[in-house]
Design an enzyme around this catalytic site. Sequence first.
Site, PDB file in Angstrom:
ATOM      1  N   ALA A 173      61.921  57.744  78.602  1.00 34.85           N
ATOM      2  CA  ALA A 173      61.116  56.455  78.131  1.00 34.85           C
ATOM      3  C   ALA A 173      61.228  55.991  76.908  1.00 34.85           C
ATOM      4  CB  ALA A 173      59.601  56.652  78.484  1.00 34.85           C
TER       5      ALA A 173
ATOM      6  N   CYS B 188      56.359  63.940  84.357  1.00 28.95           N
ATOM      7  CA  CYS B 188      55.888  63.346  82.958  1.00 28.95           C
ATOM      8  C   CYS B 188      54.677  63.898  82.500  1.00 28.95           C
ATOM      9  CB  CYS B 188      55.650  61.767  83.156  1.00 28.95           C
ATOM     10  SG  CYS B 188      55.142  61.066  81.728  1.00 28.95           S
TER      11      CYS B 188
ATOM     12  N   ASN C 269      66.956  71.440  83.450  1.00 28.43           N
ATOM     13  CA  ASN C 269      66.507  70.458  82.304  1.00 28.43           C
ATOM     14  C   ASN C 269      65.621  71.281  81.300  1.00 28.43           C
ATOM     15  OD1 ASN C 269      64.333  67.882  81.804  1.00 28.43           O
ATOM     16  ND2 ASN C 269      66.097  68.062  80.820  1.00 28.43           N
ATOM     17  N   GLY C 270      65.816  71.046  80.051  1.00 25.46           N
ATOM     18  CA  GLY C 270      64.920  71.628  78.977  1.00 25.46           C
ATOM     19  C   GLY C 270      65.842  72.562  78.090  1.00 25.46           C
TER      20      GLY C 270
END
Length: 317
Positions: free
Chosen positions: A18, A100, A200-201
């Site tokens: 975002a 999220c 992811n991460g």
Amino acid sequence: MRIGNVELENPYILAPMAGVTALPFRLLCNEQGAGLLCMEMISAKALQYKNKNTKALLAIHPNEYPVSLQLFGSDPQIISEMAKEIEELPFQILDINMGCPVPKVVRNGEGSALMKEPKLVYEIVSRTVRAIQKPVTVKIRKGFDDNHVNAVEIAKIVEEAGGAAVAVHGRTREQYYSGKADWEIIRQVKKAVSIPVIGNGDVVSSESALSMLKQTGCDGVMVGRGAQGNPWIFRELVEYDRTGVLPERPSRSRVKEAMLRHARLQIDFKGDYLGIREMRKHVAWYTKGMEGAAKLRDAINRVESYSGLEELLNLHL
């Protein structure tokens, strides 16, 4: 790497962020060879109510390909209906956000709150898969908290419901983006399902992206913070796959050129006022670690025009 009927040229994916992965930045990452571009998340309810601010988030450039459009929400009917309503837009993959951690999203039972509702996860995914022809993917986390680590269970549900791929962030919702990402949970998910698994991460560099692929066996790597101010990470990874050697980092002059081009794209897309103000955070990321970057970051917050930005960068770089 293949997601449904969409063939990716490489497994290196720009994460949905975002306020970051707006169209201008996606174009830059596309030019550097990103295998898939993910848009900023969009509220299914906002689409239903024709929220005027949502229109800009739906913008897709003809030069972007392939693109994943991400929806968030908790109502299976709304999500599936909105997915059907926007399916004619030129995105190739529809992603559903179940990761999220932001409080206002979680309080509404959306985002990572869905990790606590396996039956609802199945209903959302299955209804959306039936509603549209494009492949549906889901982004999840390790779990909601350390007492509820259920990424493997949720990934299996996504697969059973017809999901084409699952992206796993190796942190719980309670961790937000702090602490260390657990890559072992990504490996476990990969072992448990047959659909593509995207890790992811803590992918903050080309080296860490390659380490994740090696350690987890995941099919793709989603690059978030590692791409902020660094669209070249995708070129580096693609070049490494081709030659086995990571290319040199871009020079200061090349970074400056990229920032100015990014700013022009921002202004074209969002206008002078918003474009240059939203560019401030990108400049901070582009110049992180550079000599004199602290002074530049302080000064950038007072820049209000493209000419002012150009003058500042010429002074410091």
